[in-house]
Scaffold this active site. Structure first.
Site, PDB file in Angstrom:
ATOM      1  N   CYS A  10      -0.025   1.633  -5.449  1.00 29.82           N
ATOM      2  CA  CYS A  10      -0.995   2.544  -6.048  1.00 29.82           C
ATOM      3  C   CYS A  10      -0.370   3.915  -6.279  1.00 29.82           C
ATOM      4  O   CYS A  10       0.571   4.308  -5.598  1.00 29.82           O
ATOM      5  CB  CYS A  10      -2.220   2.677  -5.146  1.00 29.82           C
ATOM      6  SG  CYS A  10      -3.127   1.147  -4.964  1.00 29.82           S
TER       7      CYS A  10
ATOM      8  N   HIS B 178       0.827  -1.202   0.000  1.00 28.94           N
ATOM      9  CA  HIS B 178       0.000   0.000   0.000  1.00 28.94           C
ATOM     10  C   HIS B 178       0.865   1.257   0.000  1.00 28.94           C
ATOM     11  O   HIS B 178       1.864   1.333   0.705  1.00 28.94           O
ATOM     12  CB  HIS B 178      -0.905   0.026   1.231  1.00 28.94           C
ATOM     13  CG  HIS B 178      -2.045  -0.944   1.156  1.00 28.94           C
ATOM     14  ND1 HIS B 178      -2.875  -1.036   0.063  1.00 28.94           N
ATOM     15  CD2 HIS B 178      -2.511  -1.847   2.062  1.00 28.94           C
ATOM     16  CE1 HIS B 178      -3.796  -1.961   0.286  1.00 28.94           C
ATOM     17  NE2 HIS B 178      -3.594  -2.472   1.492  1.00 28.94           N
TER      18      HIS B 178
END
Length: 196
Positions: free
Chosen positions: A173, A115
Site C-alpha cells: 500500500c 503490508h
C-alpha cells in the site's frame, strides 16, 4: 445544576480516556502479535530453505497459509518470511505469495505482497538496480529491480497472467506514511539477474 454538569463532563472525559487507552492497548497487542507471528514464520521458512539436499520443484506444492520461502532485501539488511496466500491471515505472518501466480524458476509473473506498516515499512528505500533474493526449498533466485510504479488501489492490471517470462512483482500500500486504508499501491518490478 452546574455541579451536575461538572460531574457529567468528568464522566464523559473518563469514558473517552478509557476508550483511548483501550485503542492503544489493542493496537500495541496487535503489533506485538504480528511481530510474534512473523518471527515464527521466519524460523519455519529459514529451516525449510536451509535443509540439506534441496527438494525438486516437481515436489513443491504448498497450501495456503504454508511458509514457502524467504525474501532477502540485502540493501535494507532485511530477511522476511514468504507465506502462500495474500489474505489477512497470511499477511499477518509475512510477505504473501499471490496464489495462482508463478513461482521462481517458472516463466510468468511472481507476485509478492505485504503490508506497508509491517514487513514492507522500508520498501520505498529500495532503488532501481538493487537486488531481491528469493530463497525457496528448491533453490535461491536473485532479481534486479528494473522499475517502480504507483497505481490506484483498485488497479488490477499489475497482475498479468499473460506474462510469459519470469518477472517478480512486489506490491504494498502507498503512501507509506498514510494513516488508514491507503488509496494507492507501490509496485516494484524485478527481473532475474543475468548469470555471469
Amino acid at each position: 445544576m452546574q455541579v451536575f454538569g461538572g460531574v457529567q463532563m468528568k464522566s464523559i472525559g473518563s469514558l473517552l480516556l478509557a476508550v483511548g487507552l483501550g485503542f492503544i492497548i489493542y493496537g500495541g497487542y496487535h503489533i506485538w502479535d504480528s511481530n510474534q507471528q512473523q518471527k515464527e514464520a521466519l524460523q519455519k521458512a529459514e529451516a525449510m530453505v536451509s535443509e540439506d539436499g534441496k527438494m525438486d520443484f516437481s515436489d513443491f506444492s504448498p497450501e495456503v497459509g504454508d511458509e514457502i520461502g524467504v525474501l532477502v532485501l540485502p540493501t535494507l539488511d532485511e530477511v522476511l518470511p514468504i507465506v502462500e496466500g495474500v489474505d489477512e491471515e497470511e499477511l499477518e505472518k509475512g510477505v504473501g505469495h499471490y496464489n495462482g501466480s508463478a513461482f521462481p524458476s517458472e516463466d510468468g509473473q511472481i507476485v509478492l505482497s505485504g503490508h506497508r506498516d509491517t514487513v514492507f515499512r522500508r520498501l520505498g528505500e529500495l532503488q532501481i538496480g538493487d537486488e531481491l533474493i528469493v530463497q525457496m526449498p528448491y533453490g535461491d533466485f536473485t532479481y534486479i529491480i528494473e522499475d517502480t510504479d504507483i497505481v490506484d488501489a483498485d488497479d488490477r492490471t499489475v497482475i498479468d497472467p499473460n506474462i510469459d517470462e519470469e518477472l517478480l512483482t512486489v506490491t504494498t500500500c502507498y503512501p507509506f506514511t498514510y494513516v488508514g486504508s491507503a488509496p494507492d499501491r507501490y509496485i516494484i518490478y524485478a527481473k532475474p539477474k543475468a548469470e555471469s
